[in-house]
Design a protein around this motif. Structure first.
Motif, PDB file in Angstrom:
ATOM      1  N   SER A  80     -39.528  22.304  29.008  1.00 36.79           N
ATOM      2  CA  SER A  80     -38.597  21.771  30.028  1.00 36.79           C
ATOM      3  C   SER A  80     -39.517  21.590  31.317  1.00 36.79           C
ATOM      4  N   TRP A 120     -32.460  22.777  27.231  1.00 37.27           N
ATOM      5  CA  TRP A 120     -33.683  21.805  27.416  1.00 37.27           C
ATOM      6  C   TRP A 120     -33.610  20.603  28.509  1.00 37.27           C
ATOM      7  N   TYR A 122     -35.683  17.448  30.636  1.00 34.28           N
ATOM      8  CA  TYR A 122     -37.020  17.120  30.728  1.00 34.28           C
ATOM      9  C   TYR A 122     -36.691  15.753  31.671  1.00 34.28           C
TER      10      TYR A 122
END
Length: 203
Positions: A80, A120, A122
């Protein structure tokens, strides 16, 4: 609710410390305090290194605390990454989105033997991708088509606000949300929203 969970967790640890003091178990007490300090530092360092926006980092730490209180294994994926932003509206929107998705996942796992949540985040090329995966009961196909409508809930009347707020926040940010439902085996929400980086904060 997140702050309440942190207070509850802290109170429990203080009671353990007080008990050890009463029993005069000073060596064990020193070891316990070191363990707490090391765990807190490691968790804060892990989250802070990946989530560079401090408001969201603190928010996620509070959710990790809440997960422990509920007996849920919550994991922020190691890959992440979220840079800092100077857009307050985006920060508030993400608190709404992440908070409601995580809270819904917590509720979905209340009666499950396996309680795991994977988060998660990103960022790449101006887009933040977010995934929240739980091991709850899943959402029925009939309900899945209407799950983002205000007032629609699998948990009775007077509910059904959280996911509606999530959808509204994502639409205001010109993003999108997708749902992957494994009937009886969990639910995964995918979110993508534009996310601008604060140049002064990210060097």
């Amino acid at each position: 609710e997140a702050l309440r969970s942190q207070t509850h967790e802290f109170r429990n640890k203080m009671q353990v410390i007080l008990g050890m003091l009463h029993m005069q178990c000073y060596e064990e007490l020193a070891g316990y305090v070191r363990q707490i300090a090391n765990e807190q530092k490691a968790e804060a360092s892990f989250v802070g290194a990946r989530i560079r926006e401090t408001v969201l980092a603190g928010f996620l730490l509070s959710k990790l605390s809440r997960a422990r209180e509920l007996g849920i294994l919550m994991e922020l994926k190691e890959e992440s990454y979220l840079p800092a932003t100077d857009n307050d509206e985006v920060i508030h929107g993400l608190v709404t989105i992440i908070g409601n998705l995580v809270d819904n996942a917590f509720e979905a796992m209340v009666e499950c033997d396996k309680k795991q949540l994977v988060l998660w985040l990103y960022w790449e090329s101006g887009i933040l991708s977010l995934r929240v995966k739980d091991t709850g009961q899943g959402i029925s196909p009939m309900m899945g088509a209407r799950i983002f409508e205000r007032g629609i809930s699998t948990r009775g009347t007077g509910r059904g606000v959280g996911l509606a707020l999530v959808k509204e926040s994502i639409e205001m940010m010109n993003g999108r949300i997708m749902l992957e439902n494994q009937g009886g085996e969990g639910t995964t929400f995918f979110v993508q929203v534009p996310y601008s980086v604060a140049e002064k904060k990210e060097k």
